[in-house]
Scaffold this active site. Structure first.
Site, PDB file in Angstrom:
ATOM      1  CG  ASP A  16      35.951  51.935  43.820  1.00 38.11           C
ATOM      2  OD1 ASP A  16      35.735  51.598  42.642  1.00 38.11           O
ATOM      3  OD2 ASP A  16      35.046  52.107  44.656  1.00 38.11           O
TER       4      ASP A  16
ATOM      5  CG  ASP B  63      34.201  50.015  34.772  1.00 35.89           C
ATOM      6  OD1 ASP B  63      33.108  50.150  34.185  1.00 35.89           O
ATOM      7  OD2 ASP B  63      34.638  48.907  35.121  1.00 35.89           O
TER       8      ASP B  63
ATOM      9  CB  CYS C 269      35.208  53.675  38.982  1.00 32.18           C
ATOM     10  SG  CYS C 269      34.560  55.354  38.951  1.00 32.18           S
ATOM     11  CB  ALA C 270      40.294  50.650  40.639  1.00 34.02           C
TER      12      ALA C 270
ATOM     13  N   GLY D  22      39.478  45.558  40.403  1.00 36.86           N
ATOM     14  CA  GLY D  22      40.731  45.649  39.668  1.00 36.86           C
ATOM     15  C   GLY D  22      40.809  44.918  38.347  1.00 36.86           C
ATOM     16  N   GLY D  23      39.686  44.443  37.811  1.00 38.22           N
ATOM     17  CA  GLY D  23      39.742  43.699  36.553  1.00 38.22           C
ATOM     18  C   GLY D  23      40.357  44.494  35.414  1.00 38.22           C
ATOM     19  CE  LYS D  24      35.968  47.749  32.155  1.00 38.17           C
ATOM     20  NZ  LYS D  24      35.157  46.972  33.112  1.00 38.17           N
TER      21      LYS D  24
ATOM     22  CB  CYS E 160      28.616  46.887  32.414  1.00 41.73           C
ATOM     23  SG  CYS E 160      28.216  47.133  34.147  1.00 41.73           S
TER      24      CYS E 160
END
Length: 433
Positions: free
Chosen positions: A263, A306, A239-240, A243-245, A359
């Site tokens: 994604d 994520d 679940c990109a 792209g932060g992670k 989150c």
């Protein structure tokens, strides 16, 4: 603009949000476009008032015995500026743009009411229907944990170790008083906004344009680090999103091995291309929603999920979402989380890891989803690993600033603004036998 004009603008924007049930960012943008005379300082101050009200809407209304935008704006400004009611009257005197000052009687409750006497959900500044869920998550500390989601957040950045080191970036950001984060080894933090101020636009800085750092909450940095991506691995970020992670994983892997960024939503995925280029990341292959990634099944050392969630852990930054969230939306997210876990699991190779992150701070989206996945795992292929042990390995010098919960054979972790000083995150690792 003087204080009165800024308060009047905040009241107008809050009224618009309430009437049209629209995101705060959209309402602020539209107001700015239709009031071009307002300078950047005015817009920042107005935005602070609006966000302060949205973060503490219930407690402000309870203390004023009035839930109108006008009453809550007056209460929020009094709190944020540490002003007395007489000081407020003096500040607004002669300001023809100022809203009508409430009467002495209108302020009677504000002067005398103690928030500690309010119902728990009011003290916590959350909708009533979430109170039991948060209490289930944090026990007796639930009010304090939820109330911390109403504070102003810091601005966190992750140093891209492929292009720079923390000392170099900190020096470049010296004018903004960026300091090392307490936990994340490559993090820098600019403190929460004080008064009418605003965070600097660090994205226009040369260091950002050169790919030296990314904006990323310290909690997000930590869970990406705990995932345990290492040089040479085969990784699927299922679940990109933007792209932060993915970028954090690439730095941990030192640009070696292979990350497959996927994604199901093309729009969420779109920003990843520019970010990869700026960060000089070369070990990521981006897969669009319609791409067939079946050939990756059973081959990944690490699969990161994520998961889509309610975002309750991000309420400091998106307080309007707190009041729009409904039980039916939570039910939809639970279905999506089950589906994405089942879909992602098939890509993990024997001996590999499936990392589940949200989150959210709601138990239904976190430990309950992992437990439900294990119940569906008919062959008992997966087991819960010790996430607290992963913390000790990845952050050996950091305090145990988390909530740990036993689940199956292992533990899961929850990060919160109150305990970790970060956004709220849930982290669990499942190992395939």
């Amino acid at each position: 603009m003087r204080l009165g004009g800024r308060m009047a603008a905040a009241i107008e924007i809050l009224t618009d949000i309430e009437a049209r049930r629209r995101p705060v960012a959209d309402a602020l943008k539209d107001w700015g476009l239709s009031h071009r005379f307002a300078g950047s300082g005015d817009r920042a101050a107005i935005g602070n008032i609006v966000y302060d009200v949205l973060r503490r809407r219930r407690s402000l209304a309870w203390r004023m015995e009035d839930e109108t935008p006008t009453a809550m704006v007056f209460a929020a400004v009094l709190d944020s500026k540490g002003m007395g009611i007489k000081d407020m009257a003096i500040a607004l005197d002669g300001d023809r743009f100022a809203p009508q000052m409430p009467s002495t009687d209108d302020f009677a409750a504000f002067r005398t009411r103690e928030l500690s006497a309010a119902p728990g959900a009011v003290q916590a500044d959350v909708p009533d229907w979430l109170a039991d869920r948060l209490e289930a998550a944090f026990g007796e500390a639930w009010i304090a944990e939820a109330a911390a989601l109403s504070d102003r957040p810091p601005l966190d950045m992750r140093v891209n170790t492929l292009r720079a080191d923390r000392d170099k970036v900190a020096k470049a950001l010296t004018p903004f008083a960026a300091t090392a984060t307490a936990l994340a080894p490559q993090g820098l933090r600019i403190p929460p906004i004080a008064g009418d101020g605003r965070h600097p636009n660090v994205q226009v800085e040369a260091g950002f344009q050169k790919g030296w750092f990314e904006i990323q909450d310290e909690g997000s940095q930590i869970v990406a680090l705990l995932a345990g991506a290492a040089p040479g691995m085969q990784v699927l970020d299922f679940c990109a999103g933007a792209g932060g992670k993915t970028l954090a994983l690439a730095a941990s892997m030192e640009n070696t091995g292979q990350i497959h960024a996927y994604d199901s939503d093309r729009q969420r995925l779109a920003p990843i291309h520019d970010r990869l280029k700026r960060a000089e990341v070369r070990n990521v292959q981006v897969h669009a929603p319609r791409d067939d990634i079946g050939e990756l099944e059973g081959r990944m050392d690490l699969v990161l999920v994520d998961a889509p969630c309610t975002g309750t852990g991000t309420w400091r930054r998106r307080p309007d979402a707190k009041w729009r969230l409904a039980e039916r939306q939570l039910d939809k997210r639970l279905e999506e989380q089950d589906a994405v876990l089942d879909a992602a699991a098939r890509f993990v190779k024997p001996g590999g890891r499936l990392v589940y992150i949200t989150c959210s701070l709601l138990p239904e989206e976190n430990g309950a989803r992992v437990a439900a996945f294990l119940e569906r795992d008919a062959g008992a292929e997966f087991k819960v690993a010790d996430a607290a042990g992963r913390w000790a390995e990845a952050l050996p010098e950091a305090p145990k600033a988390y909530h740990a919960s036993a689940l199956g054979d292992g533990t899961t972790l929850t990060l919160t603004p109150r305990t970790t000083g970060t956004d709220g995150f849930f982290f669990a690792v499942l190992e395939r036998r």
